[in-house]
Design an enzyme around this catalytic site. Structure first.
Site, PDB file in Angstrom:
ATOM      1  N   ILE A   1       3.151  61.693  41.688  1.00 22.93           N
ATOM      2  CA  ILE A   1       1.935  61.485  42.468  1.00 22.93           C
ATOM      3  C   ILE A   1       2.205  61.651  43.960  1.00 22.93           C
ATOM      4  CG2 ILE A   1       0.242  59.734  43.167  1.00 22.93           C
ATOM      5  CD1 ILE A   1       0.312  58.692  40.277  1.00 22.93           C
TER       6      ILE A   1
ATOM      7  N   ALA B   1       8.483  36.150  28.980  1.00 21.72           N
ATOM      8  CA  ALA B   1       9.518  35.336  28.322  1.00 21.72           C
ATOM      9  C   ALA B   1      10.869  36.037  28.308  1.00 21.72           C
ATOM     10  CB  ALA B   1       9.089  35.012  26.892  1.00 21.72           C
TER      11      ALA B   1
ATOM     12  N   TYR C   1       4.599  43.951  37.669  1.00 13.29           N
ATOM     13  CA  TYR C   1       3.904  45.120  38.225  1.00 13.29           C
ATOM     14  C   TYR C   1       2.456  44.774  38.585  1.00 13.29           C
ATOM     15  CZ  TYR C   1       2.236  49.965  38.501  1.00 13.29           C
ATOM     16  OH  TYR C   1       1.678  51.149  38.916  1.00 13.29           O
TER      17      TYR C   1
END
Length: 441
Positions: A214, A291, A346
């Site tokens: 990108i 986790a 993220y």
């Protein structure tokens, strides 16, 4: 990777089979190219409520190169001025204007509804203007055939919407649908480029993460639109960075964007040319469910995707390195809006970009004359998504109103629109480039 399903649905047997099975039938999107820089055909100029600025808006629409008319058998675009809608009766005029149009709109056509910001003092006006958002998002999900629908809220003079209308009524916005964009109402500076086909002429832009994907597409599009580019990526990508810089006639800056002095080094590197556009594109993923996610996976993603953006932006603004009339464009993600399994790190970083934009935009405009916006990509066809398992990849491609993945150039086109000097009234906006993903708002 080629989208074989999209190609198959373009054949007669594919259309028959997918129709019988009720499967998505995506249409190939008409994107910008030297051969097709503009849409061609008639643009319907429609009004709901009392026309407050019909002649001024007609002049802006004429600038798109389309044949503006009040009636057409097969228009390529329709613009409904609903800025004066204040009650249910005038809201019904939006339905009346578009009801006879949607079936006849050309494949790959555009619908843009102009609204006004909901009033904090008039709850009737606020109700119907907010109603336009639900209307536009729903129409975008049902209109099909590669057509897009967007809402532009105009706060102030309608001239503030010119750059946005040119973008949304062009092939450059092929993968932008179901979006709500506000123009005006901030300290952003109104202006127009000398040449709308090369709006960034005479400007210098820096793109992070520019060695591939990108970032490379963003740099290429900015150059097409007239900018001189500085390409930044990590030193380990220096060979690819040099290749891209050589191809685009730009300058390469191998630099770890997470370095504490990255902002100062960028300011030094661009001191001679100045800096007009700062594109924060660099980003990484380190996916795991919470986790199973060690601290290093969390911190590395937050450091690259968010902390580096905060540090370098603060440093460059404090140094006056981004000139007045400039633009900062950051990369968020629909993961930061809707969340995603295995991506708490993220999604947190990309939601953080949204918060940064909304908070910083008014102050950066008032104090520095710089706009701050974000692009939020959805499923974009890159080497990373090509490595995703087949069924997950196909689900990602189809879970949007356009029924297909986007391309890096779709993100780049939106970035260049934000960066244009004509977009000075577009500030504090987060625009999803996701084909109207079925996830999130």
């Amino acid at each position: 990777m080629a989208d074989r399903y999209l190609n198959f649905t373009g054949t007669a047997p594919g259309r028959f089979l997918t129709r019988r099975l009720g499967l998505p039938q995506p249409a190939p999107l008409l994107r910008h190219s030297p051969e097709h820089p503009h849409l061609h055909g008639q643009l319907l100029h429609l009004t709901a409520g009392e026309p407050a600025h019909r002649e001024e808006l007609a002049k802006l629409l004429a600038g798109t190169g389309l044949d503006v008319t009040s009636s057409a058998e097969r228009p390529v675009a329709a613009v409904v001025d609903a800025t004066a809608v204040t009650g249910l009766d005038s809201l019904a005029e939006v339905h009346a204007a578009l009801h006879p149009v949607v079936r006849s709109l050309a494949t790959g056509g555009r619908v843009v509804v102009l609204g006004a910001p909901p009033s904090p003092d008039d709850h009737h006006q606020a109700a119907v203007q907010q109603g336009l958002e639900g209307f536009v998002r729903s129409l975008g999900k049902e209109i099909g055939r590669g057509r897009t629908v967007n809402l532009v809220r105009v706060a102030g003079p309608v001239a503030a919407a010119e750059s946005t209308l040119r973008f949304l009524l062009s092939p450059k916005s092929a993968y932008v649908s179901g979006q709500v964009i506000q123009v005006g109402g901030t300290e952003g500076e109104l202006g127009a480029p000398a040449d709308w086909d090369r709006p960034l002429a005479g400007r210098t832009a820096l793109v992070t993460g520019a060695a591939r994907g990108i970032g490379e597409a963003v740099a290429e599009t900015l150059v097409r639109d007239g900018a001189e580019v500085v390409l930044l990526d990590v030193p380990s990508a220096e060979a690819d960075l040099a290749r891209v810089a050589g191809r685009l006639g730009g300058r390469a800056l191998p630099l770890d964007i997470t370095a504490d002095d990255a902002g100062a080094r960028i300011a030094d590197f661009t001191a001679d040319s100045g800096l007009d556009v700062l594109v924060h594109n660099a980003g990484i993923t380190r996916d795991r469910r919470l986790a199973n996610m060690p601290a290093e996976r969390w911190s590395s993603v937050l450091d690259v995707n968010l902390a580096s953006v905060l540090r370098t932006t603060d440093a460059l603004l404090a140094a006056g390195a981004v000139r007045r009339g400039g633009a900062i464009v950051a990369t968020a993600s629909i993961a930061g809006i809707a969340g995603n399994t295995g991506q708490t790190n993220y999604a947190a970083s990309k939601a953080g970009i949204v918060g940064l934009v909304r908070s910083l935009a008014p102050r950066a405009a008032a104090e520095h004359g710089v706009t701050v916006n974000a692009v939020a990509p959805g499923f974009i066809e890159t080497k990373m998504t090509a490595a995703v398992p087949l069924f997950i990849r196909e689900a990602g491609r189809r879970m949007n109103s356009l029924g297909q993945g986007g391309l890096p150039v779709d993100v780049a086109e939106t970035t260049s629109w934000f960066a244009s000097p004509g977009s000075g009234a577009v500030n504090g906006q987060v625009v999803r480039v996701c084909g109207q993903s079925l996830l999130g708002a």
